[in-house]
Structures are given as C-alpha cells and as structure tokens.
Design a protein around this motif. Structure first.
Motif, PDB file in Angstrom:
ATOM      1  N   SER A 114      10.428  -5.422  -6.499  1.00 55.52           N
ATOM      2  CA  SER A 114      10.496  -4.077  -5.619  1.00 55.52           C
ATOM      3  C   SER A 114       9.651  -4.280  -4.315  1.00 55.52           C
ATOM      4  CB  SER A 114       9.645  -3.051  -6.344  1.00 55.52           C
ATOM      5  OG  SER A 114      10.139  -2.951  -7.675  1.00 55.52           O
ATOM      6  N   ILE A 115       8.657  -4.944  -4.464  1.00 54.86           N
ATOM      7  CA  ILE A 115       7.924  -5.168  -3.058  1.00 54.86           C
ATOM      8  C   ILE A 115       8.709  -6.183  -2.208  1.00 54.86           C
ATOM      9  CG2 ILE A 115       5.856  -6.110  -2.139  1.00 54.86           C
ATOM     10  CD1 ILE A 115       4.412  -5.660  -4.798  1.00 54.86           C
ATOM     11  N   ALA A 116       9.253  -7.295  -2.718  1.00 60.29           N
ATOM     12  CA  ALA A 116       9.910  -8.004  -1.704  1.00 60.29           C
ATOM     13  C   ALA A 116      11.502  -7.316  -1.426  1.00 60.29           C
ATOM     14  CB  ALA A 116      10.450  -9.229  -2.675  1.00 60.29           C
ATOM     15  N   ARG A 117      11.959  -6.525  -1.954  1.00 61.18           N
ATOM     16  CA  ARG A 117      13.100  -5.800  -1.921  1.00 61.18           C
ATOM     17  C   ARG A 117      12.865  -4.640  -0.590  1.00 61.18           C
ATOM     18  NH1 ARG A 117      16.270  -2.662  -6.264  1.00 61.18           N
ATOM     19  NH2 ARG A 117      14.805  -1.323  -5.895  1.00 61.18           N
ATOM     20  N   ALA A 118      11.604  -4.076  -0.931  1.00 59.95           N
ATOM     21  CA  ALA A 118      11.380  -3.143   0.258  1.00 59.95           C
ATOM     22  C   ALA A 118      10.876  -3.859   1.593  1.00 59.95           C
ATOM     23  CB  ALA A 118      10.223  -2.293  -0.466  1.00 59.95           C
ATOM     24  N   ILE A 124      -4.764  -7.562  -5.260  1.00 60.31           N
ATOM     25  CA  ILE A 124      -5.040  -8.522  -4.180  1.00 60.31           C
ATOM     26  C   ILE A 124      -4.053  -9.118  -3.483  1.00 60.31           C
ATOM     27  CG2 ILE A 124      -6.193 -10.984  -3.932  1.00 60.31           C
ATOM     28  CD1 ILE A 124      -7.766  -9.970  -6.725  1.00 60.31           C
ATOM     29  N   GLU A 125      -2.636  -9.456  -4.095  1.00 60.28           N
ATOM     30  CA  GLU A 125      -1.482  -9.920  -3.614  1.00 60.28           C
ATOM     31  C   GLU A 125      -1.046  -8.927  -2.584  1.00 60.28           C
ATOM     32  OE1 GLU A 125       1.498 -11.251  -6.110  1.00 60.28           O
ATOM     33  OE2 GLU A 125      -0.124 -12.119  -7.494  1.00 60.28           O
ATOM     34  N   LEU A 126      -1.189  -7.588  -2.945  1.00 68.96           N
ATOM     35  CA  LEU A 126      -0.729  -6.686  -1.717  1.00 68.96           C
ATOM     36  C   LEU A 126      -1.423  -6.595  -0.700  1.00 68.96           C
ATOM     37  CD1 LEU A 126       0.012  -3.122  -3.544  1.00 68.96           C
ATOM     38  CD2 LEU A 126       1.631  -4.508  -2.269  1.00 68.96           C
ATOM     39  N   ASP A 127      -2.701  -6.754  -0.882  1.00 69.00           N
ATOM     40  CA  ASP A 127      -3.566  -7.054   0.310  1.00 69.00           C
ATOM     41  C   ASP A 127      -3.335  -8.316   1.281  1.00 69.00           C
ATOM     42  OD1 ASP A 127      -5.758  -6.178   1.896  1.00 69.00           O
ATOM     43  OD2 ASP A 127      -7.093  -7.428   0.832  1.00 69.00           O
ATOM     44  N   SER A 128      -2.888  -9.272   0.528  1.00 66.82           N
ATOM     45  CA  SER A 128      -2.665 -10.341   1.438  1.00 66.82           C
ATOM     46  C   SER A 128      -1.130 -10.406   2.059  1.00 66.82           C
ATOM     47  CB  SER A 128      -2.904 -11.752   0.869  1.00 66.82           C
ATOM     48  OG  SER A 128      -2.227 -11.784  -0.577  1.00 66.82           O
ATOM     49  N   ILE A 129      -0.304  -9.626   1.221  1.00 66.75           N
ATOM     50  CA  ILE A 129       1.179  -9.431   1.972  1.00 66.75           C
ATOM     51  C   ILE A 129       0.815  -8.521   3.153  1.00 66.75           C
ATOM     52  CG2 ILE A 129       3.062  -8.262   1.454  1.00 66.75           C
ATOM     53  CD1 ILE A 129       3.140  -9.163  -1.293  1.00 66.75           C
ATOM     54  N   HIS A 130      -0.044  -7.623   2.970  1.00 67.90           N
ATOM     55  CA  HIS A 130      -0.257  -6.457   4.112  1.00 67.90           C
ATOM     56  C   HIS A 130      -0.731  -7.269   5.325  1.00 67.90           C
ATOM     57  CE1 HIS A 130      -2.935  -3.698   6.536  1.00 67.90           C
ATOM     58  NE2 HIS A 130      -1.593  -3.236   6.535  1.00 67.90           N
ATOM     59  N   GLU A 131      -1.584  -8.176   4.822  1.00 69.25           N
ATOM     60  CA  GLU A 131      -2.394  -9.132   6.060  1.00 69.25           C
ATOM     61  C   GLU A 131      -1.179 -10.040   6.738  1.00 69.25           C
ATOM     62  OE1 GLU A 131      -6.066 -10.929   6.243  1.00 69.25           O
ATOM     63  OE2 GLU A 131      -6.252  -8.541   6.564  1.00 69.25           O
ATOM     64  N   PHE A 136       0.802   0.317   5.660  1.00 67.40           N
ATOM     65  CA  PHE A 136       0.997   0.748   4.363  1.00 67.40           C
ATOM     66  C   PHE A 136       0.395   1.965   3.863  1.00 67.40           C
ATOM     67  CE2 PHE A 136       1.416  -3.673   1.796  1.00 67.40           C
ATOM     68  CZ  PHE A 136       2.631  -4.123   2.754  1.00 67.40           C
ATOM     69  N   ILE A 137       1.423   2.690   3.388  1.00 66.11           N
ATOM     70  CA  ILE A 137       0.760   4.189   2.915  1.00 66.11           C
ATOM     71  C   ILE A 137       0.695   4.188   1.213  1.00 66.11           C
ATOM     72  CG2 ILE A 137       0.851   6.682   3.236  1.00 66.11           C
ATOM     73  CD1 ILE A 137       2.305   6.406   5.727  1.00 66.11           C
ATOM     74  N   PHE A 138      -0.159   4.184   0.829  1.00 63.49           N
ATOM     75  CA  PHE A 138      -0.495   3.821  -0.516  1.00 63.49           C
ATOM     76  C   PHE A 138      -1.024   4.803  -1.557  1.00 63.49           C
ATOM     77  CE2 PHE A 138      -3.471   1.884  -3.830  1.00 63.49           C
ATOM     78  CZ  PHE A 138      -2.598   1.061  -4.586  1.00 63.49           C
ATOM     79  N   ILE A 139      -0.361   5.354  -2.219  1.00 59.97           N
ATOM     80  CA  ILE A 139      -0.682   6.405  -3.051  1.00 59.97           C
ATOM     81  C   ILE A 139      -1.374   6.061  -4.555  1.00 59.97           C
ATOM     82  CG2 ILE A 139       0.024   8.446  -4.485  1.00 59.97           C
ATOM     83  CD1 ILE A 139       1.808   9.092  -2.439  1.00 59.97           C
ATOM     84  N   THR A 140      -2.498   6.857  -4.886  1.00 63.02           N
ATOM     85  CA  THR A 140      -3.120   6.229  -6.169  1.00 63.02           C
ATOM     86  C   THR A 140      -4.023   7.366  -6.569  1.00 63.02           C
ATOM     87  OG1 THR A 140      -4.604   4.624  -7.152  1.00 63.02           O
ATOM     88  CG2 THR A 140      -4.942   5.110  -4.790  1.00 63.02           C
ATOM     89  N   HIS A 141      -4.290   7.554  -7.892  1.00 64.96           N
ATOM     90  CA  HIS A 141      -5.262   8.430  -8.140  1.00 64.96           C
ATOM     91  C   HIS A 141      -6.400   7.815  -8.782  1.00 64.96           C
ATOM     92  CE1 HIS A 141      -2.573   8.733 -11.923  1.00 64.96           C
ATOM     93  NE2 HIS A 141      -3.558   8.042 -12.430  1.00 64.96           N
ATOM     94  N   ASP A 142      -6.417   6.228  -8.604  1.00 69.76           N
ATOM     95  CA  ASP A 142      -7.484   5.604  -8.954  1.00 69.76           C
ATOM     96  C   ASP A 142      -8.503   5.313  -7.804  1.00 69.76           C
ATOM     97  OD1 ASP A 142      -8.904   3.108  -9.539  1.00 69.76           O
ATOM     98  OD2 ASP A 142      -7.661   2.310 -11.131  1.00 69.76           O
TER      99      ASP A 142
END
Ligand SMILES: Nc1ncnc2c1ncn2[C@@H]1O[C@H](COP(=O)(O)OP(=O)(O)OP(=O)(O)O)[C@@H](O)[C@H]1O
Ligand SMILES: [Mg+2]
Length: 372
Positions: free
Chosen positions: A145-149, A176-183, A189-195
């Motif tokens: 999904s990440i790659a497709r987006a 951690i991967e999301l962080d490096s993809i963002h870099e 990136f707008i990231f929703i979480t309840h964590d």
C-alpha cells in the motif's frame, strides 16, 4: 506559501446534527512529518478524509499551497491516502498492485517498470514481486500500500492508522521504515494514530485532538513537557495531578502552594500566578524518586511519606503505585528503571506493602492550569 503546505482554516463539520469537527485551524509545512493524535471517535479520520476530498466541510477552507482544495474531487488533489485496511487487489501480484496507478495514467511500459522496481525496492519487497497479497504477511501487505500510494508522487501522503492492524514488534519496524521513506522522498506525511508512543517517536510536530477540537499543536517535546491542558497531559504519557493554593511567590518563578491533601509543596510557576490562586500541577511518574530513607531536605525538594500498594514489573521498568500519607484516595504512579532487585543506592529494592518516601524537585512538576 510553498507548494505542498496544507492550510486548514475554520473548518467545521456536522454529522446527523452532531458537531464532529469544531473550528479546525492547522498549518502543515511542506515536507513535514505531522501526526494527528487523539482517542477513538475524536474526528481524526473525518479530518483526514476531508483533506483527501471524500468529505466536504460545512464551513471553512482547505488549501494545498495556494490551491483551494475545498471543492475539488479527490482524484484532482495531489494527495494520496493509505488506510488501516490494506485495500489491495487480491487477484493482482505485488508488481501489478503497485503498477496500477501508473497504468491508469497510461504511462509507458518502460517508465512503469522502472518506477515499480524502484518503489518495490524502497519498501523491501523485491523478492516477493510476483506474489499475490494473500501470500504475504500483514506488514508486507501494508508495504505494498505504501509503495502504491507513493508511486504517483503525491505532494502529500495521508496515513490513517496504517500500522494499527500489525503486532507491536512489526509496528515498530514499519514505523522506522516509514521514517526513512519520508526522509528519502521528502514529501509531507500526515499520519493519524491513537498511539502516543508512535506519534512521539516519529513526528516533527503533533496535533492533539479530543471531541473534534485541536487542543495543542507542538513538537513531541513540547506536547510531552509542556502540555496545554489536563487532557493532553494525561493522554500523552502518564501523569500525576494535584491542586493547591499559592501561599508564597519566590522570585516570580518558584513558590509554595498549600494542597489540602498533600500539605505544603514547592512548585515552579511555568505560568503566571498570583497569591491565593488555585493551581493544578502535574508530575510525571518517571520524575519522582522513591526511597526507603527519608531524603535530605534541600531547598526546593518535595518529600512525602507513602505506602507502596503495588509494584508491577514490566521489563525495562517497574511501576510503583503508592498511597500518599497512607490515604487510598491519594494514589500516585512512579516509574523506575530496573527497580525490582536494587534501588539507586544498591540496596534491596522497595517492594509492595512497604512504607517509603517519594520526592521530586519543584522544577520537575508542571503547572497545567491556573484557576483563579
Ligand atoms: N459518515 C458518517 N456519518 C455519521 N457519523 C459519522 C460519519 N463518519 C464519522 N462519524 C462520527 O464522527 C465521529 C468521529 O469519527 P472519526 O472516524 O473521524 O473518528 P476517529 O478519531 O478517526 O476514531 P478512530 O480512532 O476510532 O478511528 C464519530 O463519532 C463517528 O461515529
Ligand atoms: Mg479513524
């Protein structure tokens, strides 16, 4: 304004007569990793779907750069969304799933092939390129999904709890991967979480929401160390609270309060206070020390006798639950690293069902509210 800034102005939304978003104002900078954090039902997904274009606000405006997005259909917005559920095409391979957005755009085969391989590599799925989604784990499916987006090169990526279906360890890895993809790709990136741990560890800035309102926007350090109100202080991390009236002001920065439950305490006044104001103070569990010996009095140290009602071992730290002055109504939490065997003085650690002392310095606490 830069191209991929998001600006949300005075946005309101009702569903069935109930106000779900209340006067939302937000500026998200180009390239920022911005998290929206809040409890279930507070309106996070509604806000994100509004940026994506699936929901229109009742009032208010949403901009991407200088472009007014408010009434633009989703497919004409330079944003893309990743959902909690993977929403992949089950009959297509990893390659075909990721290639799909480019095929729709009728890109030529060579270009598609080059891009798909690039993004498959970025999310670490090269060896699974010909598999179908059901042959992959949840984490691997979310990587598709990440790659497709990303393959459409959106200016903004919206992520609606993309990790919540994964187990804790995998969540950590993918974060951690999301962080490096963002870099690597440098888009917003707008990231929703309840964590709250997720939000604290990855974000440039965080907006904390409750009941459709934004209560605070700040860096992880700001929202953790200087929470805007009791909700934020309690929702992010854990906290202890007490109230008291200001009885003395020393150098406008420090002073004493009198709490009916806890007695006289030293406080650093992070906010402007006056004599006799009723103030609410928070003290984080990890900032409190617990000791068998009564700590030596120094200028701004608060010391209280406690009874250790419970001690919970949880690996890297232990949690003490203590009753202050032996009063069951006055429960405080204290977190300590490696507290099970030895304490800070190398003597046997304090266990439950023991009398002890807790202590903290005035400037370890934080004034949350001044109620005149
Ligand atoms: N289409 C809709 N019609 C009616 N009510 C809705 C609709 N979409 C959302 N709501 C309501 O709006 C409120 C906010 O929902 P939303 O999905 O934005 O919450 P959330 O913060 O994303 O929660 P969660 O963390 O559980 O995903 C909820 O009370 C929900 O029931
Ligand atoms: Mg949601």
């Amino acid at each position: 304004m830069t191209k991929n800034d998001i600006k949300i102005e005075n946005v309101n939304k009702h569903f069935d007569g109930v106000q779900i978003l209340k006067n939302i104002n937000l500026k998200i900078k180009d390239g920022e990793f911005f998290s929206i954090l809040g409890p279930s039902g507070c309106g996070k997904t509604t806000l994100l779907r509004m940026i994506a274009g699936f929901i229109t606000p009742d009032t208010g405006v949403i901009y991407l750069g200088d472009q007014d997005l408010t009434n633009l259909p989703p497919n004409l917005r330079n944003v893309n969304t990743i959902f909690q559920k993977y929403a992949l095409f089950p009959h297509m391979t990893v390659y075909e799933n990721i290639a799909f957005p480019l095929k729709i755009k009728k890109k030529n085969k060579l270009e598609i092939d080059r891009d798909v391989k690039k993004f498959i590599q970025m999310v670490g799925l090269t060896e699974h390129i010909h598999k179908k989604p059901h042959q992959l784990s949840g984490g691997q499916q979310q990587r598709i999904s990440i790659a497709r987006a990303l393959i459409n090169r959106p200016g903004v990526l919206l992520l609606d709890e993309p990790l919540s279906a994964l187990d804790a360890k995998l969540r950590q890895n993918l974060l951690i991967e999301l962080d490096s993809i963002h870099e690597e790709i440098g888009i917003t990136f707008i990231f929703i979480t309840h964590d709250q741990q997720e939000a604290l560890s990855i974000s440039d800035r965080i907006a904390v929401m409750n009941h459709g309102e934004i209560l605070q926007i700040g860096t992880p350090v700001e929202v953790y160390e200087s929470p805007a109100d009791t909700f934020v202080a309690d929702f992010i991390g854990e906290n202890n609270f007490f109230q008291g009236r200001v009885t003395e002001i020393i150098d406008s920065e420090y002073g004493k309060i009198y709490s009916e439950e806890l007695g006289e305490l030293f406080v650093e006044f992070d906010k402007k206070v006056e004599l006799n104001d009723l103030i609410k103070v928070s003290i984080r569990p990890e900032k409190i020390r617990v000791s068998r010996e009564k700590p030596k009095k120094n200028k701004m140290l608060n010391v209280l006798p406690v009874y250790v009602e419970e001690l919970i071992y949880s690996g890297f730290q232990s949690k003490y639950f203590v009753w202050i002055n032996g009063n069951k109504e006055l429960l405080f939490k204290i977190f300590k690293q490696h507290a099970v065997y030895f304490d800070d003085n190398d003597s046997e650690a304090i266990r439950w069902d023991e009398e002890a002392y807790i202590s903290w310095e005035a400037d370890d606490g934080f004034v949350i509210e001044v109620c005149k």
